[in-house]
Design an enzyme around this catalytic site. Sequence first.
Site, PDB file in Angstrom:
ATOM      1  N   HIS A   1      21.880  56.104 110.294  1.00  0.00           N
ATOM      2  CA  HIS A   1      21.984  54.689 110.698  1.00  0.00           C
ATOM      3  C   HIS A   1      20.801  53.981 110.039  1.00  0.00           C
ATOM      4  O   HIS A   1      19.756  53.762 110.656  1.00  0.00           O
ATOM      5  CB  HIS A   1      21.917  54.558 112.218  1.00  0.00           C
TER       6      HIS A   1
ATOM      7  N   GLY B   1      27.831  57.109 109.910  1.00  0.00           N
ATOM      8  CA  GLY B   1      26.764  58.047 109.561  1.00  0.00           C
ATOM      9  C   GLY B   1      26.966  59.439 110.111  1.00  0.00           C
ATOM     10  O   GLY B   1      26.613  60.432 109.467  1.00  0.00           O
TER      11      GLY B   1
ATOM     12  N   ASP C   1      19.367  57.291 114.270  1.00  0.00           N
ATOM     13  CA  ASP C   1      18.780  56.129 114.942  1.00  0.00           C
ATOM     14  C   ASP C   1      19.858  55.062 115.167  1.00  0.00           C
ATOM     15  O   ASP C   1      19.818  53.985 114.580  1.00  0.00           O
ATOM     16  CB  ASP C   1      17.648  55.592 114.024  1.00  0.00           C
TER      17      ASP C   1
END
Length: 276
Positions: free
Chosen positions: A42, A144, A164
Site C-alpha cells: 500500500h 497490494g 500499510d
Amino acid sequence: MLSYQHAFHAGNHADVLKHVALIELLGYLSAKPKCLWYIDTHAGAGTYELGRSDVAIREAQTGVERLWNVTDAPPMVLNYLQQLARMNPSGKLEHYPGSPRIAADMLRSGDRLWLSELHPADHASLLATFGHRDRRIRTERRDGLAWLKALLPPAPKRALVFIDPSYEVMSDYRNVAAAVSDARRRFSTGVYAIWYPILALRAAQQLPRALEAAAGPKWLHARLVVRDPAQGGLHGSGLFVVNPPYTLAGSFEETLSWLARRLAQDSHASYAIESS
Ligand code: SAM
C-alpha cells in the site's frame, strides 16, 4: 471505496512510528551485502508536500513537526530526521517522504522495489516520481495483497514486506492477517512489518492477536499512544513485525519511550513493546 488519501495524514504520529521503524529495518537488512527485495503493498503517493494549501488538516503537527528541530533524540529518530533533512535542504520542513521514497533512497543498485497503489491519483504520483527513471522500481495499480501472493517467494530469498493499508473497509483487517499467514507459507523467513491503527473499533483491537496467530514463532509488537482514547479518532497506532532483527526490541524501547514523551498530547500517552 477509495476515499482515503494519505496526503491528509502525512507526517502524523502514526507516520512517525512506521517510518522510524521502516528506516531501522531497511538499515539493518541492507547492511548485509546480499540483495534485497522491498515490497510495499500500500505504497501511497511516494512523497507529500506539507505546505499544500488544498490540504486543510495538517496532521504533521501531531508528528514530525514536533520533532523537526530536536537534537537530543535516540539514534532511530535521528536517522529518520536525517532522511527528512536530505529532502528539505533549505532547513524548512516542506516535503515529507512516503515509504517508497524512504526505501528508494536507502536501497542499493542491486535491490528491487515493488510498489502497489490502488488510488488512481496516488498511483499517478508514484509513477511521476519513480516512473521509468529508476530501473530498480516497478509500480502497479493493483491490489497490494493479491500482488504479494504473486511475488513471493522473492528471487533473492531476502525481502522486507511493508503492509500499510488505509483500513477504509472492515475487510482490510481480516485480509491483512490472512495475507500474512499466506505469505509466511510461501516465504517463512521474510521480514514483514504491518502497521495498524489504534481505534475504539473491535476489528482494530482484534488485529494484533490475529497477527500473532499468523506470525509464526518470531514477532515483535510495538504500540504508541499519544492521547486519551475517550477523545475518539486515531489516538495511537501499532506496528507488528514478523521475524524482527534481534536488535529491534532494544532500539524500540529507547525510541518509543522518547517518542511517547515528545508526541504526548495529554497524560494518556504511552507505549508498549511485546515480543515472542
Ligand atoms: N505506505 C505509505 C507511506 O508510508 O507513505 C502510506 C500508505 S496509506 C496509509 C494506504 C494506501 O493504500 C492509500 O494510498 C490507499 O489508496 C492505498 N490502498 C487502499 N487499498 C489498497 C489496495 N487494496 N491495494 C493497494 N493499495 C491500496
